[in-house]
Design a protein around this motif. Structure first.
Motif, PDB file in Angstrom:
ATOM      1  N   GLN A   1      47.671  26.829  -9.672  1.00 16.44           N
ATOM      2  CA  GLN A   1      48.176  26.407 -10.066  1.00 16.44           C
ATOM      3  C   GLN A   1      47.850  26.168 -11.951  1.00 16.44           C
ATOM      4  O   GLN A   1      46.732  26.659 -12.066  1.00 16.44           O
ATOM      5  N   VAL A   2      48.932  25.886 -12.530  1.00 16.62           N
ATOM      6  CA  VAL A   2      48.778  26.051 -14.275  1.00 16.62           C
ATOM      7  C   VAL A   2      48.008  24.263 -14.525  1.00 16.62           C
ATOM      8  O   VAL A   2      48.391  23.303 -14.364  1.00 16.62           O
ATOM      9  N   GLN A   3      46.780  25.397 -15.778  1.00 15.88           N
ATOM     10  CA  GLN A   3      46.029  23.655 -16.333  1.00 15.88           C
ATOM     11  C   GLN A   3      46.726  23.731 -17.571  1.00 15.88           C
ATOM     12  O   GLN A   3      46.265  25.436 -18.438  1.00 15.88           O
ATOM     13  N   LEU A   4      45.800  22.819 -18.672  1.00 11.52           N
ATOM     14  CA  LEU A   4      46.899  23.216 -20.241  1.00 11.52           C
ATOM     15  C   LEU A   4      45.759  22.226 -20.711  1.00 11.52           C
ATOM     16  O   LEU A   4      45.356  20.994 -19.594  1.00 11.52           O
ATOM     17  N   GLN A   5      44.935  22.782 -21.806  1.00  9.68           N
ATOM     18  CA  GLN A   5      43.941  21.711 -22.476  1.00  9.68           C
ATOM     19  C   GLN A   5      43.697  21.656 -23.402  1.00  9.68           C
ATOM     20  O   GLN A   5      43.649  23.104 -24.562  1.00  9.68           O
ATOM     21  N   GLU A   6      44.066  20.375 -24.291  1.00 13.33           N
ATOM     22  CA  GLU A   6      44.134  20.599 -25.431  1.00 13.33           C
ATOM     23  C   GLU A   6      42.455  21.102 -26.470  1.00 13.33           C
ATOM     24  O   GLU A   6      41.447  20.467 -25.953  1.00 13.33           O
TER      25      GLU A   6
ATOM     26  N   GLY B   1      45.343  29.419 -14.826  1.00 14.29           N
ATOM     27  CA  GLY B   1      45.965  29.824 -13.935  1.00 14.29           C
ATOM     28  C   GLY B   1      47.737  29.709 -14.289  1.00 14.29           C
ATOM     29  O   GLY B   1      48.408  30.536 -13.061  1.00 14.29           O
ATOM     30  N   GLY B   2      47.896  30.611 -14.760  1.00 16.60           N
ATOM     31  CA  GLY B   2      49.172  31.073 -15.576  1.00 16.60           C
ATOM     32  C   GLY B   2      49.522  31.725 -16.624  1.00 16.60           C
ATOM     33  O   GLY B   2      48.383  31.694 -17.742  1.00 16.60           O
ATOM     34  N   HIS B   3      50.112  32.053 -17.701  1.00 10.60           N
ATOM     35  CA  HIS B   3      50.304  33.302 -18.463  1.00 10.60           C
ATOM     36  C   HIS B   3      50.871  32.710 -19.489  1.00 10.60           C
ATOM     37  O   HIS B   3      52.495  32.131 -18.858  1.00 10.60           O
ATOM     38  N   ILE B   4      51.377  32.377 -20.489  1.00 12.95           N
ATOM     39  CA  ILE B   4      52.075  32.032 -21.902  1.00 12.95           C
ATOM     40  C   ILE B   4      53.564  32.999 -22.250  1.00 12.95           C
ATOM     41  O   ILE B   4      54.215  32.505 -23.139  1.00 12.95           O
TER      42      ILE B   4
END
Length: 119
Positions: A1-6, A26-29
């Protein structure tokens, strides 16, 4: 599961450059065919799209902010960044990093980070 954090400063002085980083887990840009966006919510207003960076590295910006905005990435760190120059108190907002899929849906959001522009 992809997670993003600012991450980044919560307080910026007027005329300075706002800089935020989004770390993706959890994923690549560089994964086809996603866009990686910055969106903000201004106080008492709706969401405003700032711009994005494609998995290819191409960037796209809101016309109203284009002259002051730079979005870049560090693929090795799996991060992308926002720089907004010459900020004023009107740029005070909650800033989100967001993944956009190939169908145009913003399907994964960071939790958001409050940035206040004040002297």
């Amino acid at each position: 599961q992809v997670q993003l954090q600012e991450s980044g400063p919560g307080l910026v002085k007027p005329s300075q450059t706002l800089s935020l980083t989004c770390t993706v887990v959890g994923g690549h840009i560089t994964t086809k065919y996603y866009y990686w966006s910055w969106i903000r919510r201004l106080p008492g207003k709706g969401l405003e799209w700032i711009g994005n960076i494609h998995y290819t590295g191409s960037t796209y910006y809101s016309p109203s902010l284009k002259s002051r905005t730079t979005i870049s990435r560090d693929a090795a760190k799996n991060q992308f960044t926002l720089q907004l120059s010459s900020v004023t108190p009107e740029n005070t907002a909650v800033y989100y990093c967001v993944r956009e899929n190939s169908e145009g849906d913003f399907d994964t959001w960071g939790q958001g980070t409050q940035v206040t522009v004040s002297s």
